[in-house]
Design an enzyme around this catalytic site. Structure first.
Site, PDB file in Angstrom:
ATOM      1  N   LYS A  30       0.852  -1.183   0.000  1.00 58.19           N
ATOM      2  CA  LYS A  30       0.000   0.000   0.000  1.00 58.19           C
ATOM      3  C   LYS A  30       0.894   1.241   0.000  1.00 58.19           C
ATOM      4  O   LYS A  30       1.800   1.357   0.811  1.00 58.19           O
ATOM      5  CB  LYS A  30      -0.906  -0.016   1.234  1.00 58.19           C
TER       6      LYS A  30
ATOM      7  N   GLU B 149     -19.539  -5.077   9.597  1.00 55.87           N
ATOM      8  CA  GLU B 149     -20.488  -4.312  10.395  1.00 55.87           C
ATOM      9  C   GLU B 149     -21.527  -5.197  11.071  1.00 55.87           C
ATOM     10  O   GLU B 149     -21.883  -4.971  12.240  1.00 55.87           O
ATOM     11  CB  GLU B 149     -21.184  -3.273   9.516  1.00 55.87           C
TER      12      GLU B 149
ATOM     13  N   ARG C 127     -25.514  -1.770   6.531  1.00 53.67           N
ATOM     14  CA  ARG C 127     -25.117  -3.145   6.248  1.00 53.67           C
ATOM     15  C   ARG C 127     -25.414  -4.081   7.411  1.00 53.67           C
ATOM     16  O   ARG C 127     -25.236  -5.291   7.292  1.00 53.67           O
ATOM     17  CB  ARG C 127     -23.623  -3.175   5.913  1.00 53.67           C
TER      18      ARG C 127
END
Length: 653
Positions: A283, A371, A399
């Site tokens: 990343k 979630e 969600r």
């Protein structure tokens, strides 16, 4: 730039040599760094997918072949290579490019991707559709990564992929630098072996030979795959989750080795059946500060591209961020009450749960992008007597809706939901606006719903949720800075379901909920200068709504305005309408001000509040028009005609 300036579609990539493509990768990184240093966006993720993006568009016939990105902030290179290079400076700005993939923006964006873990399910649907239409030459690729594999939906998709006829390719972009998988020695040898055309031809010939001699039936074909996987596991002394799903697994491989990626992708491109390629990427690749600190450089804001120094705002003597008020208050409460714990699904920095994690690491839980699990995990702790503060961004709580109902509210468990990023959130746009929470939470029994007017009220509501209530409690608050430089107060218990009068008035009553009430207060100040007297009430609680206050208002005022930074259908205005109808207040004129029944585009919060008419000026216009109505002056109580239609911003760029 030698090549990038001439690339207007993936077809231009196909004319270049591998060596030239490697130069394109370097130019892409330079371009992204230059652009994002001046116009902030999701930085680290897209730097990590440069080689993968180039390889995919080089090999595949996009947009006929489908690339389905998981979480669109991996896809900046994709946008640049698909005809949007010259508009990339408008990224995340009002009227400009979306920060995520958006099919309304480009035919190359096959699926909207603002929330995580959707790519495999969506791509599987596309792959099955291709099979049903006999489009055997259409390739479907799902690119999942950046934490999305922690989401349950990803595994639901993988589980289903092995039971449907399809040729789906899943690419797992593994950029988690804390995972140190072996990518050398025997592993490299096996990758080269199992992805080679010769190996797979021999493998298929053996399978067809068994089948022709009736030594294996169609129903038993998975046994061959399981046998191959077992042999590979025996050699590497490792087992693989994906192979347990009967999906062919290749990797891990170096995701920054462009020639190697192209070779492997070419070899597995036409293989039959679902398969997964596991690539390892860094990343922030190519920008040292981002490589060293992936979390900070996920979305770093403005920075100096030469020095890597982030350009931070001077927040001295400025109001605290709402999320920081939450974080500091949670720590202070946890110091006094050992039952308090904190839970967040992969957003500890964004929601400032990091303060709790630093002080009480054993009572702080980052559960990953999950979630639904975060809610039920919190419910389990609440069942055993703990007091979980479950902090989830408002749009992400969508969600976990079933878990809020079934696992928390139904059992009256004391879970405190802190919904950060409520209301319009700005550049992240329609996938992230927290405008539905008031409406989607209001029908749920046993759930208290509240929203603070300022930082003191946020602290009071957190205190009330712990010490003034025994069931589930939701507190929603906006992104960004609050209203007060002195945000610390001595928290106290608020009477649940009670609002408060902020200002006296005689012409119109304005009812607001949450921090948007500050816009209303400023609008009322301006109205006062024009001789319009407006009473202002902060409702504090949407549920239970303060019916005693509503009775007083309805008996005194014929003209009422409700203001909220949530959708107009189902929120505060709807609750007041229901109350007036149920109590026969037929002579009251109500004007609801809020988010229209449309998806709102991206832009700054100020711009979007102006578009939707909930900024100070917009609310003032509503007040003025209603005042004219009270004086018998003809005025249609509709949103002002000069407002920009939010949908136009999405479709007509």
């Amino acid at each position: 730039m030698q090549y990038l300036q001439h690339i207007n579609s993936p077809d231009d990539l196909k004319k270049l040599s591998i060596e030239q493509l490697e130069t394109v990768c370097s130019e892409l990184r330079e371009f992204i760094i230059e652009q994002l240093s001046n116009n902030p966006g999701h930085f680290g993720s897209s730097l990590g997918t440069v080689e993968l993006t180039v390889a995919l568009h080089y090999l595949y016939n996009t947009p006929y072949d489908r690339l389905v990105w998981d979480v669109g902030h991996q896809a900046y290179s994709h946008k640049i290579l698909t005809g949007r290079r010259d508009r990339f400076s408008t990224n995340r700005k009002l009227g400009g490019l979306s920060g995520f993939t958006n099919p309304n923006e480009s035919e190359y964006d096959t699926f909207a991707a603002g929330h995580a873990s959707t790519s495999i399910s969506a791509a599987l649907g596309m792959a099955v559709a291709a099979n049903l239409r006999k489009e055997m030459n259409r390739h479907i690729v799902a690119i999942i990564g950046d934490g999305s594999m922690t989401g349950g939906l990803a595994y639901e998709g993988i589980n289903n992929a092995c039971s449907q006829p399809n040729n789906l390719l899943i690419i797992l972009n593994d950029n988690d630098m804390s995972i140190d998988n072996n990518v050398g020695g025997m592993q490299d040898y096996l990758v080269k072996l199992t992805t080679s055309a010769k190996y797979n031809k021999v493998r298929n010939n053996i399978y067809q030979g068994f089948k022709k001699r009736n030594l294996i039936s169609e129903k038993e074909k998975n046994l061959v795959l399981r046998f191959n996987n077992s042999v590979k596991s025996l050699i590497t002394k490792e087992q693989n989750l994906f192979e347990g799903f009967n999906i062919r697994y290749f990797g891990p491989v170096d995701g920054h080795d462009l020639p190697g990626l192209i070779r492997i992708l070419r070899n597995i491109k036409d293989m039959q059946g679902p398969k997964l390629l596991h690539i390892k990427t860094v990343k922030g690749k190519g920008f040292r500060p981002a490589e060293k600190s992936a979390t900070i450089w996920h979305s770093p804001g403005l920075f100096n591209k030469e020095t890597g120094e982030r350009i931070l705002k001077d927040n001295a003597n400025q109001p605290q961020l709402y999320q920081d008020v939450f974080g500091h208050t949670l720590v202070a409460m946890a110091e006094k009450n050992e039952k308090i714990v904190g839970v967040t699904p992969a957003m500890p920095t964004g929601c400032s749960m990091t303060f709790m994690a630093d002080r009480f690491p054993d009572r702080s839980f980052d559960v990953g992008i999950a979630e639904a699990h975060a809610v039920t995990f919190s419910a389990g702790m609440a069942k055993e007597g703990l007091i979980p503060f479950c902090n989830i961004y408002s749009s992400f709580m969508q969600r976990a809706y079933d878990q809020v109902i079934h696992d928390v509210a139904l059992q009256k468990l004391k879970v405190i939901f802190c919904l950060d990023r409520a209301g319009l959130v700005g550049p992240d746009g329609p996938t992230h606006h927290g405008v539905f929470d008031l409406a989607y939470l209001r029908p749920i029994p046993n759930l208290i719903i509240s929203s603070p007017y300022n930082e003191h009220e946020l602290r009071n509501l957190m205190h009330t949720a712990v010490y003034g209530n025994e069931g589930p409690f939701a507190i929603r608050y906006p992104r960004g800075q609050g209203e007060m430089t002195e945000w610390k107060n001595e928290p106290h218990i608020l009477p649940i379901g009670k609002g408060r009068k902020l200002r006296k008035g005689k012409d119109i009553a304005l009812l607001s909920i949450g921090a948007i009430g500050n816009n209303a207060a400023r609008a009322i100040d301006e109205a006062e200068k024009s001789g319009i007297s407006v009473a202002h009430y902060d409702m504090v609680f949407l549920k239970p709504v303060d019916e005693e206050l509503l009775h007083k208002v309805a008996r005194k005022f014929r003209y009422i305005i409700t203001v909220e930074d949530g959708v107009i259908k189902g929120g505060l205005g709807s609750a007041v309408l229901e109350f007036l109808a149920e109590n026969d207040y037929t002579d009251v004129h109500l004007l609801r001000v809020g988010i229209p029944d449309e998806f709102v585009t991206h832009g700054s919060v100020r711009e979007l509040q102006q578009i939707t008419g909930i900024d100070e000026k917009g609310i003032l216009e509503h007040i003025t028009r209603m005042y004219k109505e009270t004086r018998g002056i003809h005025a249609h109580l509709q949103p002002p005609h000069n407002r920009i239609n939010p949908v136009v911003q999405i479709h007509n760029r």
